[in-house]
Scaffold this active site. Structure first.
Site, PDB file in Angstrom:
ATOM      1  N   ALA A   1       0.809  -1.225   0.000  1.00 54.58           N
ATOM      2  CA  ALA A   1       0.000   0.000   0.000  1.00 54.58           C
ATOM      3  C   ALA A   1       0.841   1.274   0.000  1.00 54.58           C
ATOM      4  O   ALA A   1       0.292   2.371   0.013  1.00 54.58           O
ATOM      5  CB  ALA A   1      -0.922  -0.013   1.218  1.00 54.58           C
ATOM      6  N   SER A   2       2.163   1.141  -0.007  1.00 51.89           N
ATOM      7  CA  SER A   2       2.997   2.335   0.146  1.00 51.89           C
ATOM      8  C   SER A   2       3.185   3.128  -1.132  1.00 51.89           C
ATOM      9  O   SER A   2       3.524   4.306  -1.088  1.00 51.89           O
ATOM     10  CB  SER A   2       4.380   1.924   0.670  1.00 51.89           C
TER      11      SER A   2
ATOM     12  N   VAL B   1       5.694  -9.833   3.039  1.00 47.82           N
ATOM     13  CA  VAL B   1       4.590 -10.711   2.626  1.00 47.82           C
ATOM     14  C   VAL B   1       5.071 -12.068   2.116  1.00 47.82           C
ATOM     15  O   VAL B   1       4.283 -13.003   1.992  1.00 47.82           O
ATOM     16  CB  VAL B   1       3.689 -10.050   1.549  1.00 47.82           C
TER      17      VAL B   1
ATOM     18  N   SER C   1      -1.785  -9.981 -13.313  1.00 45.17           N
ATOM     19  CA  SER C   1      -1.190  -9.206 -14.411  1.00 45.17           C
ATOM     20  C   SER C   1      -1.598  -9.860 -15.727  1.00 45.17           C
ATOM     21  O   SER C   1      -1.775 -11.089 -15.794  1.00 45.17           O
ATOM     22  CB  SER C   1       0.334  -9.217 -14.313  1.00 45.17           C
TER      23      SER C   1
ATOM     24  N   TYR D   1       7.776 -14.175 -13.086  1.00 45.75           N
ATOM     25  CA  TYR D   1       6.637 -13.274 -12.834  1.00 45.75           C
ATOM     26  C   TYR D   1       5.356 -13.823 -13.476  1.00 45.75           C
ATOM     27  O   TYR D   1       4.290 -13.840 -12.858  1.00 45.75           O
ATOM     28  CB  TYR D   1       6.998 -11.902 -13.405  1.00 45.75           C
ATOM     29  N   ALA D   2       5.481 -14.306 -14.721  1.00 47.48           N
ATOM     30  CA  ALA D   2       4.307 -14.853 -15.423  1.00 47.48           C
ATOM     31  C   ALA D   2       3.782 -16.097 -14.702  1.00 47.48           C
ATOM     32  O   ALA D   2       2.568 -16.277 -14.558  1.00 47.48           O
ATOM     33  CB  ALA D   2       4.666 -15.194 -16.865  1.00 47.48           C
TER      34      ALA D   2
ATOM     35  N   LYS E   1       1.998 -14.961 -11.524  1.00 48.36           N
ATOM     36  CA  LYS E   1       0.704 -14.314 -11.775  1.00 48.36           C
ATOM     37  C   LYS E   1      -0.325 -15.314 -12.321  1.00 48.36           C
ATOM     38  O   LYS E   1      -1.512 -15.216 -12.006  1.00 48.36           O
ATOM     39  CB  LYS E   1       0.884 -13.129 -12.727  1.00 48.36           C
TER      40      LYS E   1
ATOM     41  N   ILE F   1       0.725  -0.198 -16.322  1.00 45.22           N
ATOM     42  CA  ILE F   1       0.263   0.918 -15.482  1.00 45.22           C
ATOM     43  C   ILE F   1       1.483   1.753 -15.077  1.00 45.22           C
ATOM     44  O   ILE F   1       2.537   1.199 -14.738  1.00 45.22           O
ATOM     45  CB  ILE F   1      -0.443   0.393 -14.203  1.00 45.22           C
TER      46      ILE F   1
HETATM   47  P1  NAP Z   1       5.413  -0.830  -7.049  1.00 49.40           P
HETATM   48  O1  NAP Z   1       5.120   0.599  -7.367  1.00 49.40           O
HETATM   49  O2  NAP Z   1       6.760  -1.367  -7.318  1.00 49.40           O
HETATM   50  O3  NAP Z   1       5.018  -1.086  -5.496  1.00 49.40           O
HETATM   51  C1  NAP Z   1       5.189  -2.360  -4.942  1.00 49.40           C
HETATM   52  C2  NAP Z   1       4.562  -2.407  -3.569  1.00 49.40           C
HETATM   53  O4  NAP Z   1       4.710  -3.747  -3.060  1.00 49.40           O
HETATM   54  C3  NAP Z   1       5.234  -1.491  -2.582  1.00 49.40           C
HETATM   55  O5  NAP Z   1       4.237  -0.986  -1.691  1.00 49.40           O
HETATM   56  C4  NAP Z   1       6.177  -2.405  -1.840  1.00 49.40           C
HETATM   57  O6  NAP Z   1       6.466  -1.991  -0.507  1.00 49.40           O
HETATM   58  C5  NAP Z   1       5.358  -3.689  -1.792  1.00 49.40           C
HETATM   59  N1  NAP Z   1       6.173  -4.879  -1.584  1.00 49.40           N
HETATM   60  C6  NAP Z   1       7.051  -5.442  -2.442  1.00 49.40           C
HETATM   61  N2  NAP Z   1       7.621  -6.531  -1.886  1.00 49.40           N
HETATM   62  C7  NAP Z   1       7.093  -6.650  -0.647  1.00 49.40           C
HETATM   63  C8  NAP Z   1       7.294  -7.565   0.422  1.00 49.40           C
HETATM   64  N3  NAP Z   1       8.137  -8.592   0.341  1.00 49.40           N
HETATM   65  N4  NAP Z   1       6.582  -7.382   1.557  1.00 49.40           N
HETATM   66  C9  NAP Z   1       5.716  -6.338   1.669  1.00 49.40           C
HETATM   67  N5  NAP Z   1       5.481  -5.445   0.700  1.00 49.40           N
HETATM   68  C10 NAP Z   1       6.158  -5.597  -0.454  1.00 49.40           C
HETATM   69  O7  NAP Z   1       4.402  -1.814  -7.824  1.00 49.40           O
HETATM   70  P2  NAP Z   1       3.061  -1.513  -8.654  1.00 49.40           P
HETATM   71  O8  NAP Z   1       3.442  -1.218 -10.050  1.00 49.40           O
HETATM   72  O9  NAP Z   1       2.171  -0.572  -7.906  1.00 49.40           O
HETATM   73  O10 NAP Z   1       2.415  -2.989  -8.671  1.00 49.40           O
HETATM   74  C11 NAP Z   1       1.464  -3.406  -7.702  1.00 49.40           C
HETATM   75  C12 NAP Z   1       0.931  -4.776  -8.117  1.00 49.40           C
HETATM   76  O11 NAP Z   1       0.366  -4.682  -9.425  1.00 49.40           O
HETATM   77  C13 NAP Z   1       2.008  -5.853  -8.193  1.00 49.40           C
HETATM   78  O12 NAP Z   1       1.481  -7.090  -7.759  1.00 49.40           O
HETATM   79  C14 NAP Z   1       2.327  -5.910  -9.673  1.00 49.40           C
HETATM   80  O13 NAP Z   1       2.841  -7.171 -10.053  1.00 49.40           O
HETATM   81  C15 NAP Z   1       0.951  -5.660 -10.259  1.00 49.40           C
HETATM   82  N6  NAP Z   1       1.005  -5.161 -11.631  1.00 49.40           N
HETATM   83  C16 NAP Z   1       1.585  -3.975 -11.933  1.00 49.40           C
HETATM   84  C17 NAP Z   1       1.602  -3.537 -13.251  1.00 49.40           C
HETATM   85  C18 NAP Z   1       2.214  -2.239 -13.670  1.00 49.40           C
HETATM   86  O14 NAP Z   1       2.240  -1.970 -14.892  1.00 49.40           O
HETATM   87  N7  NAP Z   1       2.675  -1.397 -12.772  1.00 49.40           N
HETATM   88  C19 NAP Z   1       1.041  -4.346 -14.260  1.00 49.40           C
HETATM   89  C20 NAP Z   1       0.467  -5.557 -13.913  1.00 49.40           C
HETATM   90  C21 NAP Z   1       0.445  -5.951 -12.592  1.00 49.40           C
HETATM   91  P3  NAP Z   1       7.765  -1.064  -0.152  1.00 49.40           P
HETATM   92  O15 NAP Z   1       7.386   0.337  -0.544  1.00 49.40           O
HETATM   93  O16 NAP Z   1       7.935  -1.199   1.320  1.00 49.40           O
HETATM   94  O17 NAP Z   1       8.905  -1.581  -0.956  1.00 49.40           O
END
Ligand code: NAP
Length: 248
Positions: free
Chosen positions: A15-16, A65, A143, A156-157, A160, A189
């Site tokens: 959520a950060s 997590v 994803s 990753y694939a 997901k 995104i």
């Molecule tokens: P992001 O900006 O990189 O943020 C990742 C978040 O996950 C951060 O809050 C991070 O916390 C947390 N996190 C990572 N590893 C963790 C762990 N071991 N324990 C607790 N928290 C953890 O990612 P995002 O782009 O928003 O993606 C969010 C989700 O959407 C992911 O599951 C990603 O695979 C999926 N997704 C994203 C996209 C895209 O295009 N962005 C596309 C498809 C799917 P910290 O801040 O503490 O590091």
């Protein structure tokens, strides 16, 4: 924290930043108490503060997590304080890209643990009280890569795609308890995760997106808000692609 029984409690992992932050703010604006999980207090605190400043209720938890033990301990504390979590959003995720022949065990395991096993850990710990209450929501952020595969993203694939199988199985196990379990599969995104990509990769991606733009975090938060609400009572075991028309 108030003891207002009409307020639902939502827990959002990751959520950060990025998508998870947008989901946390949106669920708070929808009137829910939001428990924000990330790796450290320094990362979740600004989001918790933003919710509190807007008059909402929030609490932050530093939990890895990928660790079954850490998730178990956090859930024990959360359940003893709040009784249940009504809406679970499994969003935390990482990438560790590389071609399969060169991928290390470490990069494989880190991505599977963080993106897939985490969804199982949180669901296992939090779904029993939802079942007793005969209402609950589990929303897993997958994803489009889990549907299509992608060069350099075998870990990753696979994670997901696993999330989709988990989603459908848990949906079947708990449908009779009025718990819905759905997945959202975002396309590209704009977040920290995609900011790191090469401009050439981004140009190539835009060519295959019929809407000719990348998605915004609120595009994902909007559907999560709907799936968390009672408007989606009769929808379970589904995968919603939110990708500007890339996968049809
Ligand atoms: P992001 O900006 O990189 O943020 C990742 C978040 O996950 C951060 O809050 C991070 O916390 C947390 N996190 C990572 N590893 C963790 C762990 N071991 N324990 C607790 N928290 C953890 O990612 P995002 O782009 O928003 O993606 C969010 C989700 O959407 C992911 O599951 C990603 O695979 C999926 N997704 C994203 C996209 C895209 O295009 N962005 C596309 C498809 C799917 P910290 O801040 O503490 O590091």
């Amino acid at each position: 924290m108030s003891n207002d029984p009409t307020k639902k409690t939502a827990l959002v992992t990751g959520a950060s930043r990025g998508i998870g932050k947008a989901i946390a703010l949106t669920l708070s604006a929808a009137g829910h108490r939001v428990l924000c999980v990330s790796r450290s207090q320094s990362s979740f605190q600004p989001v918790v503060d933003a919710i509190l400043e807007s008059g909402g209720e929030a609490r932050g938890y530093a939990v890895d997590v990928a660790s079954s033990q850490e998730v178990k301990a956090a859930c024990a504390g959360i359940l003893s304080e709040f009784g249940q979590v009504d809406i679970l959003v499994n969003n935390a995720g990482i990438t560790r890209d590389g071609l399969v022949m060169r991928m290390s065990d470490e990069d494989w395991n880190a991505v599977i643990q963080t993106n897939l096993s985490s969804c199982f850990y949180w669901t296992r710990e939090l779904i029993r009280p939802m079942a007793s209450k005969r209402w609950g929501r589990v929303i897993n952020i997958a994803s489009v890569v889990g549907l299509m595969g992608n060069y350099g993203q075998a870990n990753y694939a696979a994670a997901k795609a696993g999330v989709l199988g988990l989603t459908k199985s848990v949906a079947k196990e708990f449908a009779s308890r009025s718990i819905t379990v759905n997945a959202v599969a975002p396309g590209f995104i704009e977040t920290d995760m995609t900011a790191a990509l090469d401009d050439k990769v981004k140009e190539a991606m835009l060519k295959v997106i019929p809407m000719k733009r990348f998605g915004k975090v609120d595009d994902i938060a909007g559907i999560v808000k709907f799936l968390a609400s009672s408007d989606s009572d009769y929808i379970t075991g589904q995968v919603f692609t939110v990708d500007g028309g890339m996968v049809m």
